[in-house]
Design a protein around this motif. Sequence first.
Motif, short mmCIF file in Angstrom:
data_model
loop_
_atom_site.label_atom_id
_atom_site.label_comp_id
_atom_site.label_asym_id
_atom_site.label_seq_id
_atom_site.Cartn_x
_atom_site.Cartn_y
_atom_site.Cartn_z
N ALA A 3 36.08 50.53 45.10
CA ALA A 3 37.18 49.56 45.16
C ALA A 3 36.58 48.17 45.33
N GLN A 4 36.95 47.25 44.46
CA GLN A 4 36.31 45.94 44.43
C GLN A 4 37.35 44.83 44.52
N PHE A 5 37.16 43.98 45.53
CA PHE A 5 38.07 42.86 45.72
C PHE A 5 38.05 41.98 44.48
N THR A 6 39.24 41.55 44.08
CA THR A 6 39.39 40.84 42.81
C THR A 6 40.22 39.58 43.01
N LEU A 7 39.72 38.47 42.48
CA LEU A 7 40.50 37.25 42.39
C LEU A 7 40.89 37.06 40.94
N VAL A 8 42.15 37.25 40.64
CA VAL A 8 42.63 37.15 39.26
C VAL A 8 42.61 35.69 38.83
N PRO A 9 41.94 35.38 37.70
CA PRO A 9 41.89 33.98 37.26
C PRO A 9 43.19 33.56 36.57
N ASP A 10 43.62 32.34 36.85
CA ASP A 10 44.76 31.74 36.16
C ASP A 10 44.33 31.32 34.76
N HIS A 11 45.24 30.73 34.00
CA HIS A 11 44.94 30.39 32.60
C HIS A 11 43.78 29.41 32.47
N ASP A 12 43.55 28.60 33.50
CA ASP A 12 42.44 27.65 33.47
C ASP A 12 41.21 28.14 34.22
N GLY A 13 41.24 29.41 34.64
CA GLY A 13 40.12 29.99 35.35
C GLY A 13 40.18 29.85 36.86
N THR A 14 41.13 29.07 37.36
CA THR A 14 41.27 28.92 38.81
C THR A 14 41.73 30.24 39.42
N SER A 30 33.98 53.54 48.26
CA SER A 30 33.40 52.37 48.92
C SER A 30 34.34 51.19 48.76
N ILE A 31 34.42 50.39 49.81
CA ILE A 31 35.30 49.23 49.83
C ILE A 31 34.46 47.96 49.77
N ASP A 32 34.59 47.21 48.68
CA ASP A 32 34.05 45.85 48.56
C ASP A 32 32.53 45.75 48.64
N LEU A 33 31.82 46.79 48.26
CA LEU A 33 30.35 46.71 48.23
C LEU A 33 29.93 46.13 46.87
N GLN A 34 30.19 44.86 46.71
CA GLN A 34 30.00 44.19 45.43
C GLN A 34 29.16 42.94 45.60
N ASN A 35 28.66 42.43 44.47
CA ASN A 35 27.68 41.35 44.52
C ASN A 35 28.19 40.08 45.20
N ASP A 36 29.44 39.71 44.97
CA ASP A 36 29.92 38.46 45.55
C ASP A 36 29.96 38.51 47.08
N PHE A 37 30.03 39.70 47.65
CA PHE A 37 29.96 39.83 49.10
C PHE A 37 28.53 40.00 49.61
N ILE A 38 27.67 40.68 48.84
CA ILE A 38 26.39 41.15 49.38
C ILE A 38 25.16 40.50 48.76
N VAL A 90 43.59 43.54 45.06
CA VAL A 90 43.87 42.13 45.29
C VAL A 90 44.20 41.84 46.75
N ALA A 91 44.17 42.87 47.58
CA ALA A 91 44.46 42.72 49.01
C ALA A 91 43.50 43.60 49.79
N TYR A 92 43.76 43.79 51.07
CA TYR A 92 42.84 44.58 51.89
C TYR A 92 42.77 46.04 51.46
N SER A 93 43.91 46.69 51.34
CA SER A 93 43.92 48.13 51.09
C SER A 93 43.61 48.46 49.64
N ALA A 94 42.79 49.52 49.45
CA ALA A 94 42.49 49.99 48.10
C ALA A 94 43.67 50.73 47.48
#
Length: 206
Positions: free
Chosen positions: A64-75, A16-24, A117-121
């Motif tokens: 497969a879950q889309f991910t935004l990697v946090p920087d050192h300050d959480g951004t 499954s692609i991106d069937l995660q809480n932040d999307f749904i 971190v991108a479209y393709s798993a």
Amino acid sequence: MSDPRTWDLSRTALLSIDLQNDFIHPEGAYGRAGQSAASIAALPDRVAPLVAALRAKGGRYLSAQFTLVPDHDGTPLIAPHLKELRPFLAKGDFAPGSFGHKVVDTLHPADFVIEKVAYSAFYQTRLEYIMRAVGMHNLIVCGIVTNGGVASTLRDAHLRNVETVMLSDGCAAFKQDVHDATLLSLGTVTHQMTCADAQTWLEGAA
């Protein structure tokens, strides 16, 4: 492409692609921003029986879950085009280990989670390693969005000689005409099957 009905289901995974809480989920990043679609919200319930049927035949479920990697300050580290398209994304959204990053409850838990971190798993992930390690040769693919993560993953699988079935009503986009056009464009790289037909196939396989 070989007939999926000849596949060894013990060497087949549902991805499954991106069937995660932040999307749904209504409390996820997209839900809070009013970015939702009924066709997308319906997918987990439609796909869950297939996960159970495939597992009963010895197959696996990969999320497969889309991910935004946090920087050192959480951004979050957000690609410029995504930041422009989705200005509402903020600290904590799609962060590893967060509520929003998790696969939705209906499909939890997956046998393996692939952070992407991108479209393709397949792009810069451990998907191929996991498939080799547990002997998975074929993929049944579903998720969101049809013209984004799903299409990119299916095309990458095709380039890697990984045979796939795309669940035509197990995928969705924010616009139906975009979904329909993508199904047409992918006809030469993947088998396509409805969830109902896939259920019959999986449950009837020896």
